[in-house]
Design a protein around this motif. Structure first.
Motif, PDB file in Angstrom:
ATOM      1  N   UNK A   1       4.940 -53.148  97.172  1.00  0.00           N
ATOM      2  CA  UNK A   1       5.480 -52.943  95.826  1.00  0.00           C
ATOM      3  C   UNK A   1       5.837 -51.484  95.600  1.00  0.00           C
ATOM      4  N   UNK A   2       5.109 -50.591  96.263  1.00  0.00           N
ATOM      5  CA  UNK A   2       5.439 -49.170  96.177  1.00  0.00           C
ATOM      6  C   UNK A   2       6.804 -48.899  96.810  1.00  0.00           C
TER       7      UNK A   2
ATOM      8  N   UNK B   1      13.848 -43.320  93.349  1.00  0.00           N
ATOM      9  CA  UNK B   1      13.152 -42.049  93.445  1.00  0.00           C
ATOM     10  C   UNK B   1      11.647 -42.206  93.387  1.00  0.00           C
ATOM     11  N   UNK B   2      10.934 -41.175  93.862  1.00  0.00           N
ATOM     12  CA  UNK B   2       9.474 -41.209  93.912  1.00  0.00           C
ATOM     13  C   UNK B   2       8.852 -40.994  92.532  1.00  0.00           C
ATOM     14  N   UNK B   3       9.448 -40.116  91.742  1.00  0.00           N
ATOM     15  CA  UNK B   3       8.867 -39.819  90.423  1.00  0.00           C
ATOM     16  C   UNK B   3       8.920 -41.043  89.516  1.00  0.00           C
TER      17      UNK B   3
ATOM     18  N   UNK C   1       5.898 -43.452  87.901  1.00  0.00           N
ATOM     19  CA  UNK C   1       5.795 -43.808  86.482  1.00  0.00           C
ATOM     20  C   UNK C   1       5.698 -45.311  86.300  1.00  0.00           C
ATOM     21  N   UNK C   2       6.509 -46.057  87.056  1.00  0.00           N
ATOM     22  CA  UNK C   2       6.498 -47.510  86.932  1.00  0.00           C
ATOM     23  C   UNK C   2       5.174 -48.107  87.385  1.00  0.00           C
ATOM     24  N   UNK C   3       4.627 -47.569  88.460  1.00  0.00           N
ATOM     25  CA  UNK C   3       3.388 -48.102  89.010  1.00  0.00           C
ATOM     26  C   UNK C   3       2.144 -47.500  88.353  1.00  0.00           C
TER      27      UNK C   3
ATOM     28  N   UNK D   1       2.031 -38.294  94.367  1.00  0.00           N
ATOM     29  CA  UNK D   1       1.363 -38.113  95.652  1.00  0.00           C
ATOM     30  C   UNK D   1       0.861 -39.450  96.198  1.00  0.00           C
ATOM     31  N   UNK D   2       0.345 -40.299  95.314  1.00  0.00           N
ATOM     32  CA  UNK D   2      -0.129 -41.618  95.746  1.00  0.00           C
ATOM     33  C   UNK D   2       1.028 -42.475  96.244  1.00  0.00           C
ATOM     34  N   UNK D   3       2.188 -42.345  95.610  1.00  0.00           N
ATOM     35  CA  UNK D   3       3.378 -43.071  96.069  1.00  0.00           C
ATOM     36  C   UNK D   3       3.722 -42.644  97.491  1.00  0.00           C
ATOM     37  N   UNK D   4       3.734 -41.343  97.726  1.00  0.00           N
ATOM     38  CA  UNK D   4       4.068 -40.833  99.062  1.00  0.00           C
ATOM     39  C   UNK D   4       3.046 -41.300 100.092  1.00  0.00           C
TER      40      UNK D   4
END
Length: 302
Positions: free
Chosen positions: A10-11, A20-22, A26-28, A33-36
């Protein structure tokens, strides 16, 4: 076969869908950093890069395969939620906002018949996401695995997909009465179409050229165009006297009847055949989407 962490999948989907990562963070509701970290862990498990950090950001071929897998997992969870509601109507369900069921529909269908078809499913709680594009390109979203179904002009079934003919949408050329009187008093003709600015959805939209070619038996036409990426927006632009457009009869027939628009080429119609493509999977949700769209199209199209 490897088992992939649903949160990591899902990420990946959030990064692609939010571009984008930002925004994915926000969505998750997690840190960037956790997304990366989740993406790196997934890439390490797969053994290849999944995201090309370009502008705009894009998924690699492997990333698109995992994105398609994530969409299939969403569909399975949506099926489960639907079955649980039938067995336990008081159940509130456990679906998450980010687990959206995505389909691609052309803008003219959204503006005319398609939204009404989906209302019941949305009111039942289906977390729907509609992606819009030109009708000649919506199937590319399905081909890449970013949606589970699409309304398109493509008449050949895509690999591992089902196809259902929906019918034809008729397009006509329209302008405001004042514009027609001053710029095209004889209507649209082979001699004046090149001087009339036509509203188009975007640079991929060749509806106007197709209409003129068919109406006057021309192989190639060069048009003056302005781009308004909304069916309703094109109507407003034409009403404001910007020029002409080729629009669905379903969208403009009441305005013509009220005298707010005029048919620039009476007797000339461009029928566009539409088709519903979807993944060839056993799914109550997918079956319900297919049934809703095909039933509505049967009423609205010919």
């Amino acid at each position: 076969m490897s088992t992939f962490d649903p949160d990591a999948l899902e990420c990946l989907a959030a990064i692609v869908e939010e571009t984008g990562f930002e925004r994915a963070a926000q969505r998750l509701n997690i840190t960037q950093s956790a997304v990366s970290q989740r993406l790196r862990a997934l890439e390490a498990q797969v053994g290849t890069v999944l995201i090309v950090r370009s502008r705009p950001l894009k998924a690699t071929a492997a990333g698109l395969l995992l994105l398609k897998h994530t969409k299939q997992l969403r569909l399975l969870r949506a099926d489960l939620e639907r079955d649980l509601r039938e067995l336990a109507p008081s159940s509130t369900g456990g679906g998450r906002e980010e687990e959206r069921i995505s389909i691609a529909i052309n803008a003219d269908s959204i503006a005319t018949w398609a939204l009404g078809a989906l209302g019941d499913l949305v009111r039942q709680g289906l977390p729907l996401e509609i992606i819009t594009d030109d009708q000649d390109f919506t199937h590319e979203w399905l081909r890449s695995g970013q949606v589970l179904g699409c309304v398109t002009t493509l008449k050949q079934p895509l690999r591992r997909c089902k196809l259902v003919p929906l019918g034809a949408m008729d397009y006509i050329a329209v302008a405001s009465p004042a514009y027609a009187q001053t710029q095209a008093p004889q209507g649209l003709t082979p001699h004046n179409f090149s001087r009339i600015p036509f509203m188009a959805f975007n640079r991929k939209d060749d509806m106007q050229g197709g209409f003129v070619s068919k109406a006057f038996g021309l192989k190639r036409v060069a048009l003056s165009q302005m781009f308004v990426p909304s069916s309703e927006g094109q109507v407003r632009a034409v009403l404001a006297g910007w020029g002409a457009s080729v629009l669905p009869g379903l969208l403009v027939k009441d305005l013509i009847h009220a005298g707010q628009l005029v048919d620039l080429a009476p007797g000339h119609v461009l029928p566009i055949q539409l088709y519903w493509h979807c993944w060839n999977l056993e799914s109550d949700v997918l079956d319900a989407l297919s049934a809703a769209l095909t039933t509505a199209a049967a009423r609205a199209l010919h």
